[in-house]
Design an enzyme around this catalytic site. Structure first.
Site, PDB file in Angstrom:
ATOM      1  N   SER A   1       3.318  -2.189  10.327  1.00 48.90           N
ATOM      2  CA  SER A   1       5.571  -2.301  10.067  1.00 48.90           C
ATOM      3  C   SER A   1       6.352  -3.860  10.100  1.00 48.90           C
ATOM      4  CB  SER A   1       5.457  -1.704  11.200  1.00 48.90           C
ATOM      5  OG  SER A   1       5.769  -0.447  12.216  1.00 48.90           O
TER       6      SER A   1
ATOM      7  N   HIS B   1      -9.196   0.951   5.209  1.00 48.66           N
ATOM      8  CA  HIS B   1      -8.371   1.159   5.791  1.00 48.66           C
ATOM      9  C   HIS B   1      -8.065   2.269   7.069  1.00 48.66           C
ATOM     10  CE1 HIS B   1      -3.750   2.706   6.948  1.00 48.66           C
ATOM     11  NE2 HIS B   1      -3.601   1.105   5.409  1.00 48.66           N
TER      12      HIS B   1
ATOM     13  N   GLU C   1      -5.087  -5.104  10.903  1.00 48.14           N
ATOM     14  CA  GLU C   1      -4.223  -4.381  11.232  1.00 48.14           C
ATOM     15  C   GLU C   1      -4.082  -3.318  12.075  1.00 48.14           C
ATOM     16  OE1 GLU C   1      -2.087  -2.929   7.283  1.00 48.14           O
ATOM     17  OE2 GLU C   1      -3.687  -1.648   6.981  1.00 48.14           O
TER      18      GLU C   1
ATOM     19  N   ASN D   1       0.982  -1.386  -0.007  1.00 49.37           N
ATOM     20  CA  ASN D   1      -0.716   0.085   0.039  1.00 49.37           C
ATOM     21  C   ASN D   1       1.149   1.517  -0.272  1.00 49.37           C
ATOM     22  OD1 ASN D   1      -2.162   2.102   0.753  1.00 49.37           O
ATOM     23  ND2 ASN D   1      -2.754   1.627   3.030  1.00 49.37           N
ATOM     24  N   TRP D   2       1.098   1.928  -1.469  1.00 51.30           N
ATOM     25  CA  TRP D   2       2.031   3.482  -1.308  1.00 51.30           C
ATOM     26  C   TRP D   2       1.232   4.041  -0.730  1.00 51.30           C
ATOM     27  CZ3 TRP D   2       4.035   3.066  -7.182  1.00 51.30           C
ATOM     28  CH2 TRP D   2       4.094   2.018  -7.162  1.00 51.30           C
ATOM     29  N   LYS D   3       0.485   4.208  -0.228  1.00 53.40           N
ATOM     30  CA  LYS D   3      -0.408   5.459   0.445  1.00 53.40           C
ATOM     31  C   LYS D   3      -0.789   6.769  -0.767  1.00 53.40           C
ATOM     32  CE  LYS D   3       0.452   3.915   4.765  1.00 53.40           C
ATOM     33  NZ  LYS D   3       0.431   3.841   6.003  1.00 53.40           N
TER      34      LYS D   3
ATOM     35  N   GLU E   1      -6.220   4.188   8.586  1.00 48.71           N
ATOM     36  CA  GLU E   1      -6.290   6.070   7.607  1.00 48.71           C
ATOM     37  C   GLU E   1      -7.729   6.434   7.455  1.00 48.71           C
ATOM     38  OE1 GLU E   1      -2.730   5.315   5.397  1.00 48.71           O
ATOM     39  OE2 GLU E   1      -1.991   4.850   7.357  1.00 48.71           O
TER      40      GLU E   1
ATOM     41  N   GLY F   1       2.624  -1.270   4.289  1.00 50.03           N
ATOM     42  CA  GLY F   1       2.832  -0.313   4.294  1.00 50.03           C
ATOM     43  C   GLY F   1       4.279   0.891   3.965  1.00 50.03           C
ATOM     44  N   GLY F   2       5.297   1.306   4.821  1.00 55.26           N
ATOM     45  CA  GLY F   2       6.225   2.531   4.438  1.00 55.26           C
ATOM     46  C   GLY F   2       7.669   1.182   3.850  1.00 55.26           C
TER      47      GLY F   2
ATOM     48  N   GLY G   1       2.971   1.834  10.264  1.00 60.24           N
ATOM     49  CA  GLY G   1       4.054   3.416  10.132  1.00 60.24           C
ATOM     50  C   GLY G   1       4.431   3.793  11.421  1.00 60.24           C
TER      51      GLY G   1
END
Ligand code: PEP
Length: 260
Positions: free
Chosen positions: A219, A101, A173, A11-13, A103, A240-241, A179
Protein backbone atom coordinates in the site's frame (compact mmCIF):
# COMPACT_ATOMS: atom_id res chain seq x y z
CA UNK A 1 25.85 4.49 5.14
CA UNK A 2 26.38 2.35 2.07
CA UNK A 3 25.71 3.97 -1.26
CA UNK A 4 22.69 2.05 -2.52
CA UNK A 5 20.87 3.04 -5.70
CA UNK A 6 17.17 3.40 -4.84
CA UNK A 7 14.81 1.22 -6.86
CA UNK A 8 11.14 2.01 -7.41
CA UNK A 9 9.22 -0.82 -9.05
CA UNK A 10 5.61 -1.11 -10.16
CA UNK A 11 3.91 -4.51 -10.11
CA UNK A 12 0.85 -4.29 -12.34
CA UNK A 13 -0.29 -7.82 -11.51
CA UNK A 14 -3.00 -9.08 -13.91
CA UNK A 15 -4.06 -5.61 -15.02
CA UNK A 16 -3.84 -3.82 -18.39
CA UNK A 17 -3.74 -5.39 -21.85
CA UNK A 18 -0.88 -4.49 -24.18
CA UNK A 19 -2.64 -1.43 -25.63
CA UNK A 20 -3.60 -0.07 -22.21
CA UNK A 21 -0.04 -0.79 -21.12
CA UNK A 22 1.37 1.46 -23.84
CA UNK A 23 -0.99 4.25 -22.79
CA UNK A 24 -0.04 3.88 -19.15
CA UNK A 25 3.67 4.12 -19.90
CA UNK A 26 3.17 7.09 -22.23
CA UNK A 27 1.19 8.94 -19.56
CA UNK A 28 3.75 8.08 -16.92
CA UNK A 29 6.55 9.41 -19.11
CA UNK A 30 4.50 12.59 -19.70
CA UNK A 31 4.25 13.23 -15.94
CA UNK A 32 7.94 12.64 -15.27
CA UNK A 33 10.87 14.96 -15.88
CA UNK A 34 14.46 13.89 -16.56
CA UNK A 35 15.57 14.74 -13.01
CA UNK A 36 12.93 12.47 -11.52
CA UNK A 37 14.72 9.40 -12.83
CA UNK A 38 18.19 10.55 -11.84
CA UNK A 39 19.98 8.59 -9.14
CA UNK A 40 17.39 5.84 -8.93
CA UNK A 41 16.05 2.95 -10.96
CA UNK A 42 12.45 2.83 -12.17
CA UNK A 43 11.20 -0.64 -13.04
CA UNK A 44 7.87 -1.63 -14.60
CA UNK A 45 6.54 -5.17 -14.16
CA UNK A 46 3.56 -5.48 -16.53
CA UNK A 47 1.82 -8.72 -17.49
CA UNK A 48 3.90 -10.90 -19.85
CA UNK A 49 1.78 -10.00 -22.87
CA UNK A 50 2.72 -6.32 -22.57
CA UNK A 51 6.48 -6.78 -22.24
CA UNK A 52 7.15 -6.64 -25.97
CA UNK A 53 5.11 -3.45 -26.51
CA UNK A 54 6.73 -1.70 -23.60
CA UNK A 55 10.19 -2.87 -24.64
CA UNK A 56 9.61 -1.24 -28.03
CA UNK A 57 8.28 1.96 -26.48
CA UNK A 58 11.19 2.24 -24.04
CA UNK A 59 13.64 1.78 -26.92
CA UNK A 60 11.95 4.07 -29.42
CA UNK A 61 11.34 6.91 -26.95
CA UNK A 62 14.59 6.38 -25.03
CA UNK A 63 12.72 6.17 -21.72
CA UNK A 64 14.90 5.67 -18.63
CA UNK A 65 12.67 2.87 -17.36
CA UNK A 66 13.58 -0.78 -16.91
CA UNK A 67 11.50 -3.85 -17.50
CA UNK A 68 10.64 -6.46 -14.92
CA UNK A 69 8.58 -9.63 -15.08
CA UNK A 70 6.21 -10.80 -12.37
CA UNK A 71 7.41 -14.40 -12.29
CA UNK A 72 9.17 -17.01 -14.44
CA UNK A 73 9.68 -20.75 -14.74
CA UNK A 74 12.94 -22.15 -13.45
CA UNK A 75 13.65 -24.32 -16.50
CA UNK A 76 15.04 -22.76 -19.68
CA UNK A 77 12.58 -24.59 -21.93
CA UNK A 78 10.42 -27.67 -22.08
CA UNK A 79 6.90 -29.07 -21.84
CA UNK A 80 5.59 -26.59 -19.28
CA UNK A 81 2.35 -25.37 -20.81
CA UNK A 82 1.64 -21.74 -20.07
CA UNK A 83 5.01 -20.97 -18.54
CA UNK A 84 7.63 -18.39 -19.51
CA UNK A 85 11.37 -18.96 -19.09
CA UNK A 86 14.15 -16.61 -18.08
CA UNK A 87 15.89 -16.78 -21.51
CA UNK A 88 12.59 -15.67 -23.10
CA UNK A 89 12.47 -12.71 -20.74
CA UNK A 90 16.10 -11.91 -21.41
CA UNK A 91 15.30 -11.56 -25.13
CA UNK A 92 12.77 -8.87 -24.21
CA UNK A 93 15.37 -6.83 -22.29
CA UNK A 94 13.80 -7.76 -18.98
CA UNK A 95 16.31 -6.98 -16.23
CA UNK A 96 14.37 -7.80 -13.08
CA UNK A 97 12.07 -10.70 -12.18
CA UNK A 98 9.87 -10.87 -9.10
CA UNK A 99 10.29 -14.14 -7.23
CA UNK A 100 8.09 -15.36 -4.42
CA UNK A 101 5.48 -12.61 -4.44
CA UNK A 102 3.02 -13.42 -1.64
CA UNK A 103 0.19 -13.86 -4.16
CA UNK A 104 2.20 -16.56 -5.92
CA UNK A 105 3.09 -18.18 -2.63
CA UNK A 106 -0.55 -18.14 -1.45
CA UNK A 107 -2.43 -18.86 -4.69
CA UNK A 108 0.00 -20.83 -6.80
CA UNK A 109 1.64 -22.97 -4.13
CA UNK A 110 5.11 -21.46 -4.44
CA UNK A 111 7.21 -22.80 -1.60
CA UNK A 112 10.63 -21.48 -0.63
CA UNK A 113 12.07 -24.39 -2.61
CA UNK A 114 10.26 -23.32 -5.77
CA UNK A 115 11.23 -19.69 -5.18
CA UNK A 116 14.83 -20.79 -4.68
CA UNK A 117 14.84 -22.60 -8.06
CA UNK A 118 13.50 -19.44 -9.70
CA UNK A 119 16.06 -17.19 -8.01
CA UNK A 120 18.83 -19.54 -9.19
CA UNK A 121 17.46 -19.56 -12.75
CA UNK A 122 17.14 -15.77 -12.83
CA UNK A 123 20.69 -15.36 -11.59
CA UNK A 124 22.11 -17.98 -13.93
CA UNK A 125 21.05 -15.83 -16.89
CA UNK A 126 22.34 -12.61 -15.38
CA UNK A 127 18.90 -11.16 -14.63
CA UNK A 128 18.13 -9.76 -11.19
CA UNK A 129 15.62 -11.30 -8.82
CA UNK A 130 13.42 -9.11 -6.68
CA UNK A 131 12.86 -11.66 -3.95
CA UNK A 132 9.65 -10.98 -2.02
CA UNK A 133 9.29 -11.98 1.62
CA UNK A 134 6.78 -11.04 4.28
CA UNK A 135 4.64 -12.27 7.13
CA UNK A 136 0.86 -12.66 7.41
CA UNK A 137 -1.19 -10.74 9.96
CA UNK A 138 -1.57 -13.88 12.05
CA UNK A 139 2.18 -14.41 12.07
CA UNK A 140 2.78 -10.78 13.00
CA UNK A 141 0.26 -10.88 15.82
CA UNK A 142 1.94 -14.02 17.12
CA UNK A 143 5.21 -12.07 17.27
CA UNK A 144 6.74 -14.24 14.54
CA UNK A 145 7.31 -11.64 11.78
CA UNK A 146 11.11 -11.74 11.90
CA UNK A 147 11.25 -15.53 12.19
CA UNK A 148 8.98 -15.99 9.19
CA UNK A 149 10.98 -13.61 7.04
CA UNK A 150 14.27 -15.16 8.16
CA UNK A 151 13.00 -18.60 7.19
CA UNK A 152 11.84 -17.35 3.78
CA UNK A 153 15.22 -15.74 3.13
CA UNK A 154 17.14 -18.87 4.13
CA UNK A 155 14.97 -21.14 1.97
CA UNK A 156 14.78 -18.86 -1.04
CA UNK A 157 18.46 -18.00 -1.07
CA UNK A 158 19.90 -21.46 -0.33
CA UNK A 159 22.98 -21.95 -2.48
CA UNK A 160 22.73 -18.46 -3.99
CA UNK A 161 25.91 -16.40 -4.15
CA UNK A 162 25.99 -12.73 -5.05
CA UNK A 163 29.16 -11.20 -6.41
CA UNK A 164 27.65 -7.86 -7.43
CA UNK A 165 25.22 -6.58 -4.78
CA UNK A 166 23.27 -4.83 -7.52
CA UNK A 167 22.16 -8.25 -8.75
CA UNK A 168 19.75 -9.12 -5.96
CA UNK A 169 16.94 -7.04 -4.52
CA UNK A 170 14.81 -8.14 -1.58
CA UNK A 171 11.32 -6.73 -1.16
CA UNK A 172 9.90 -6.86 2.34
CA UNK A 173 6.15 -6.99 1.83
CA UNK A 174 3.97 -7.70 4.85
CA UNK A 175 1.07 -9.71 3.44
CA UNK A 176 -1.45 -7.80 5.54
CA UNK A 177 -0.41 -4.54 3.87
CA UNK A 178 -0.70 -5.73 0.26
CA UNK A 179 -3.70 -4.30 -1.54
CA UNK A 180 -5.39 -3.54 1.78
CA UNK A 181 -4.69 0.16 2.13
CA UNK A 182 -2.90 -0.62 5.42
CA UNK A 183 0.72 0.42 5.32
CA UNK A 184 3.38 -0.60 7.80
CA UNK A 185 4.50 2.45 9.75
CA UNK A 186 7.86 3.76 8.60
CA UNK A 187 9.26 2.50 11.95
CA UNK A 188 7.92 -1.02 11.36
CA UNK A 189 9.16 -1.01 7.77
CA UNK A 190 12.59 0.10 8.97
CA UNK A 191 12.73 -2.50 11.72
CA UNK A 192 11.83 -5.32 9.33
CA UNK A 193 14.13 -4.12 6.54
CA UNK A 194 16.96 -3.93 9.08
CA UNK A 195 16.14 -7.50 10.18
CA UNK A 196 16.20 -8.59 6.54
CA UNK A 197 19.61 -6.95 6.09
CA UNK A 198 20.96 -8.60 9.19
CA UNK A 199 19.85 -12.05 7.96
CA UNK A 200 21.30 -11.29 4.53
CA UNK A 201 24.54 -10.54 6.35
CA UNK A 202 24.52 -14.03 7.85
CA UNK A 203 23.69 -15.62 4.50
CA UNK A 204 25.81 -13.61 2.10
CA UNK A 205 28.33 -11.79 4.28
CA UNK A 206 27.92 -8.37 5.88
CA UNK A 207 29.79 -6.35 3.21
CA UNK A 208 27.42 -7.72 0.55
CA UNK A 209 24.35 -7.23 2.75
CA UNK A 210 25.35 -3.62 3.38
CA UNK A 211 25.25 -2.99 -0.37
CA UNK A 212 22.08 -4.95 -1.21
CA UNK A 213 18.92 -3.04 -1.88
CA UNK A 214 15.85 -3.75 0.23
CA UNK A 215 12.45 -2.49 -0.82
CA UNK A 216 9.32 -2.03 1.24
CA UNK A 217 6.02 -3.01 -0.39
CA UNK A 218 2.46 -2.78 0.84
CA UNK A 219 0.00 0.00 0.00
CA UNK A 220 2.71 2.49 -0.97
CA UNK A 221 1.09 5.74 -2.16
CA UNK A 222 2.13 9.30 -2.97
CA UNK A 223 1.18 10.22 0.60
CA UNK A 224 3.51 7.79 2.37
CA UNK A 225 6.45 7.39 -0.02
CA UNK A 226 8.59 10.14 1.48
CA UNK A 227 8.37 8.86 5.04
CA UNK A 228 9.14 5.31 3.92
CA UNK A 229 12.09 6.33 1.75
CA UNK A 230 13.52 8.41 4.61
CA UNK A 231 14.20 5.21 6.58
CA UNK A 232 17.85 4.17 6.43
CA UNK A 233 17.28 0.52 5.45
CA UNK A 234 14.48 1.19 2.95
CA UNK A 235 16.19 1.48 -0.45
CA UNK A 236 13.09 1.53 -2.58
CA UNK A 237 9.53 0.41 -2.89
CA UNK A 238 7.52 -2.23 -4.70
CA UNK A 239 4.19 -0.71 -5.63
CA UNK A 240 1.07 -2.61 -6.65
CA UNK A 241 -2.23 -0.73 -6.88
CA UNK A 242 -0.75 2.77 -7.12
CA UNK A 243 1.45 1.75 -10.06
CA UNK A 244 -1.70 1.44 -12.21
CA UNK A 245 -2.33 5.17 -11.97
CA UNK A 246 0.13 7.16 -14.05
CA UNK A 247 -0.40 10.21 -11.82
CA UNK A 248 0.16 8.32 -8.57
CA UNK A 249 3.12 6.30 -9.79
CA UNK A 250 4.70 9.46 -11.21
CA UNK A 251 4.30 11.15 -7.81
CA UNK A 252 5.92 8.14 -6.16
CA UNK A 253 8.84 8.18 -8.60
CA UNK A 254 9.15 11.97 -8.25
CA UNK A 255 8.93 11.93 -4.45
CA UNK A 256 12.20 13.89 -4.14
CA UNK A 257 10.80 16.88 -6.03
CA UNK A 258 10.37 20.06 -4.04
CA UNK A 259 6.66 20.60 -3.51
CA UNK A 260 5.46 23.91 -2.88
C1 PEP B 1 2.39 -5.73 -4.36
O1 PEP B 1 1.57 -6.35 -5.02
O2 PEP B 1 3.58 -6.06 -4.39
C2 PEP B 1 1.92 -4.59 -3.56
C3 PEP B 1 2.76 -4.06 -2.71
O3 PEP B 1 0.63 -4.20 -3.75
P1 PEP B 1 -0.06 -2.86 -3.17
O4 PEP B 1 0.89 -1.72 -3.39
O5 PEP B 1 -1.33 -2.73 -3.93
O6 PEP B 1 -0.29 -3.10 -1.70
Amino acid sequence: MADRLPIIAGNWKMHRDHLEAIQLVQKLAYHLEGDDYAGQEVVLCPPFIALRSIQTLIQSDGLPMKLGAQTCHHEDEGAFTGEISVPMLERLDVEYVLAGHSERRAMFGETDEVVNAKVQAIRSHGLRPILCVGESLEQREAGRAEDVVTEQLRGSLAGVTVSDPHDLVVAYEPVWAIGTGKTATPDDAQQMCAAVRSELGSLLGQPTADQLRIQYGGSVKPGNIRALMAEPDVDGVLVGGASLSSEDFALIVAHRRERG
